[in-house]
Design an enzyme around this catalytic site. Structure first.
Site, PDB file in Angstrom:
ATOM      1  N   LYS A 206     -30.749  57.660 -26.263  1.00 41.77           N
ATOM      2  CA  LYS A 206     -29.802  58.340 -27.166  1.00 41.77           C
ATOM      3  C   LYS A 206     -28.803  59.527 -26.981  1.00 41.77           C
ATOM      4  CE  LYS A 206     -33.940  58.121 -30.931  1.00 41.77           C
ATOM      5  NZ  LYS A 206     -33.758  58.334 -31.702  1.00 41.77           N
TER       6      LYS A 206
ATOM      7  N   TYR B 211     -30.257  53.169 -39.612  1.00 46.75           N
ATOM      8  CA  TYR B 211     -31.371  53.607 -39.573  1.00 46.75           C
ATOM      9  C   TYR B 211     -31.873  54.186 -41.005  1.00 46.75           C
ATOM     10  CZ  TYR B 211     -32.513  55.993 -35.002  1.00 46.75           C
ATOM     11  OH  TYR B 211     -32.847  56.354 -34.012  1.00 46.75           O
TER      12      TYR B 211
ATOM     13  N   PHE C 195     -34.548  64.192 -43.653  1.00 46.81           N
ATOM     14  CA  PHE C 195     -33.368  64.523 -42.298  1.00 46.81           C
ATOM     15  C   PHE C 195     -32.641  63.992 -41.487  1.00 46.81           C
ATOM     16  CE2 PHE C 195     -37.446  61.996 -41.403  1.00 46.81           C
ATOM     17  CZ  PHE C 195     -36.609  60.351 -40.652  1.00 46.81           C
TER      18      PHE C 195
ATOM     19  N   ARG D 207     -42.802  51.148 -26.598  1.00 49.82           N
ATOM     20  CA  ARG D 207     -43.564  52.065 -27.374  1.00 49.82           C
ATOM     21  C   ARG D 207     -44.435  53.294 -26.777  1.00 49.82           C
ATOM     22  NH1 ARG D 207     -40.695  54.119 -32.104  1.00 49.82           N
ATOM     23  NH2 ARG D 207     -42.912  54.507 -32.421  1.00 49.82           N
TER      24      ARG D 207
ATOM     25  N   THR E 156     -42.807  59.966 -31.093  1.00 53.21           N
ATOM     26  CA  THR E 156     -41.804  60.523 -31.969  1.00 53.21           C
ATOM     27  C   THR E 156     -41.024  61.754 -31.750  1.00 53.21           C
ATOM     28  OG1 THR E 156     -42.445  58.974 -33.508  1.00 53.21           O
ATOM     29  CG2 THR E 156     -40.221  61.266 -34.124  1.00 53.21           C
TER      30      THR E 156
ATOM     31  N   ARG F  22     -40.317  60.652 -23.574  1.00 55.47           N
ATOM     32  CA  ARG F  22     -39.794  61.646 -24.308  1.00 55.47           C
ATOM     33  C   ARG F  22     -40.511  63.089 -23.984  1.00 55.47           C
ATOM     34  NH1 ARG F  22     -39.977  58.163 -30.684  1.00 55.47           N
ATOM     35  NH2 ARG F  22     -38.167  58.077 -30.805  1.00 55.47           N
TER      36      ARG F  22
ATOM     37  N   ASN G  96     -34.858  63.386 -29.374  1.00 57.66           N
ATOM     38  CA  ASN G  96     -35.955  62.836 -28.915  1.00 57.66           C
ATOM     39  C   ASN G  96     -34.714  61.546 -27.958  1.00 57.66           C
ATOM     40  OD1 ASN G  96     -35.078  61.083 -30.699  1.00 57.66           O
ATOM     41  ND2 ASN G  96     -37.346  60.667 -31.812  1.00 57.66           N
TER      42      ASN G  96
ATOM     43  N   GLU H 134     -32.879  44.069 -34.909  1.00 62.75           N
ATOM     44  CA  GLU H 134     -32.497  45.917 -34.286  1.00 62.75           C
ATOM     45  C   GLU H 134     -31.262  45.217 -33.440  1.00 62.75           C
ATOM     46  OE1 GLU H 134     -35.877  49.833 -35.220  1.00 62.75           O
ATOM     47  OE2 GLU H 134     -35.293  48.972 -33.120  1.00 62.75           O
TER      48      GLU H 134
HETATM   49  P1  GDP Z   1     -39.352  56.723 -34.035  1.00 60.39           P
HETATM   50  O1  GDP Z   1     -40.016  54.981 -34.195  1.00 60.39           O
HETATM   51  O2  GDP Z   1     -40.734  57.092 -33.073  1.00 60.39           O
HETATM   52  O3  GDP Z   1     -38.481  56.945 -33.572  1.00 60.39           O
HETATM   53  O4  GDP Z   1     -39.867  57.518 -35.186  1.00 60.39           O
HETATM   54  P2  GDP Z   1     -39.720  57.237 -36.868  1.00 60.39           P
HETATM   55  O5  GDP Z   1     -39.233  56.009 -37.197  1.00 60.39           O
HETATM   56  O6  GDP Z   1     -40.685  57.776 -37.525  1.00 60.39           O
HETATM   57  O7  GDP Z   1     -37.465  58.194 -37.394  1.00 60.39           O
HETATM   58  C1  GDP Z   1     -36.576  57.216 -36.763  1.00 60.39           C
HETATM   59  C2  GDP Z   1     -35.112  59.009 -35.782  1.00 60.39           C
HETATM   60  O8  GDP Z   1     -35.793  59.335 -36.358  1.00 60.39           O
HETATM   61  C3  GDP Z   1     -36.920  59.690 -35.033  1.00 60.39           C
HETATM   62  O9  GDP Z   1     -36.827  59.641 -33.635  1.00 60.39           O
HETATM   63  C4  GDP Z   1     -36.009  60.817 -35.079  1.00 60.39           C
HETATM   64  O10 GDP Z   1     -34.898  60.834 -34.221  1.00 60.39           O
HETATM   65  C5  GDP Z   1     -35.494  61.015 -36.618  1.00 60.39           C
HETATM   66  N1  GDP Z   1     -36.454  61.984 -36.900  1.00 60.39           N
HETATM   67  C6  GDP Z   1     -38.142  61.646 -37.868  1.00 60.39           C
HETATM   68  N2  GDP Z   1     -38.227  62.576 -38.338  1.00 60.39           N
HETATM   69  C7  GDP Z   1     -37.921  63.547 -37.715  1.00 60.39           C
HETATM   70  C8  GDP Z   1     -37.345  65.012 -38.452  1.00 60.39           C
HETATM   71  O11 GDP Z   1     -38.848  65.821 -39.433  1.00 60.39           O
HETATM   72  N3  GDP Z   1     -36.148  65.863 -38.070  1.00 60.39           N
HETATM   73  C9  GDP Z   1     -35.352  65.155 -37.594  1.00 60.39           C
HETATM   74  N4  GDP Z   1     -34.381  65.660 -37.406  1.00 60.39           N
HETATM   75  N5  GDP Z   1     -35.263  63.935 -37.181  1.00 60.39           N
HETATM   76  C10 GDP Z   1     -36.159  63.589 -37.506  1.00 60.39           C
HETATM   77 MG    MG Z   2     -39.214  54.016 -36.040  1.00 56.42          MG
END
Ligand code: GDP
Ligand code: MG
Length: 143
Positions: free
Chosen positions: A11, A51, A59, A87, A93, A104, A114, A128
Site C-alpha cells: 500500500k 474495495y 471508513f 494472510r 488488519t 503489518r 496498514n 482481485e
Molecule cells: P483486510 O482484509 O485485513 O485488509 O481487512 P478488511 O477487508 O476488513 O478491510 C480492508 C481494509 O480497509 C483494511 O486493510 C484497512 O486498510 C481498511 N480498514 C478496515 N477497517 C478500518 C477502519 O476501522 N478504519 C479505517 N480507516 N480503515 C479500515
Molecule cells: Mg479484506
C-alpha cells in the site's frame, strides 16, 4: 497441499517508506513466488471498485483517499496454500493486534494505513488478480 495463487498490494504508506524490497523478502522467505508485479497509482474509480465490498462502511472514504495517496505495488503470489500462507505473514488488519514478526506488525502504523493487502479466500484472490492483471501478464514459475 494445493498450489494456489493469491493477490497482494503493497500500500502507499509502505511504498513511501521504501519497504518494497523488505516486504518482497518476506514473501520469498515464506516460499511464495512472485508470478506478476507492477507499480500503479490508483484512480479514485479503481480504488472504489477494488474495495466495493466495503462501500457502506464508515471508513470507505478514508480508505479510498489513502489508497489513491501514492503509488502501490500489486503482485500475484504463488505457492502451497498461498492464500492462507500470505494472510499469516501479513498479520491482523489492525497492526496493534498483528502477531510479532508479521508484515503489518513490522511495517504498519495504524489500521488506517496498514502497509499491505492480501486476498482472504481463493474466490476473492481470483477476482482481485483479474482486476489488475490479464492472463498474459502471469508468468508461471516452472524453472
Ligand atoms: P483486510 O482484509 O485485513 O485488509 O481487512 P478488511 O477487508 O476488513 O478491510 C480492508 C481494509 O480497509 C483494511 O486493510 C484497512 O486498510 C481498511 N480498514 C478496515 N477497517 C478500518 C477502519 O476501522 N478504519 C479505517 N480507516 N480503515 C479500515
Ligand atoms: Mg479484506
Amino acid at each position: 497441499m494445493a498450489i494456489e495463487r493469491t493477490f497482494s498490494i503493497i500500500k502507499p504508506d509502505a511504498v513511501a517508506k521504501n519497504h518494497i524490497g523488505a516486504i518482497y523478502n518476506r514473501f520469498e522467505t515464506a516460499g511464495l513466488k512472485i508470478v506478476a508485479a507492477k507499480m500503479l497509482h490508483l484512480t479514485k474509480e479503481q480504488a472504489e471498485g477494488f474495495y466495493a465490498e466495503h462501500s457502506e462502511r464508515g471508513f470507505f472514504g478514508a480508505l479510498v483517499a489513502f489508497m489513491t495517496s501514492g503509488p502501490i505495488m500489486v503482485q500475484v503470489l504463488e505457492g502451497e496454500n498461498a492464500v492462507l500462507a500470505h494472510r499469516e505473514i501479513l498479520g491482523a488488519t489492525n497492526p496493534a493486534q498483528a502477531a510479532p514478526g508479521t508484515i503489518r506488525a513490522d511495517f504498519a502504523e495504524s489500521i488506517d494505513e496498514n502497509a499491505a493487502h492480501g486476498s482472504d479466500a481463493l474466490e476473492s484472490a481470483a477476482r482481485e488478480i483479474a482486476y489488475f492483471f490479464s492472463a498474459e501478464e502471469l508468468c508461471p514459475r516452472t524453472r
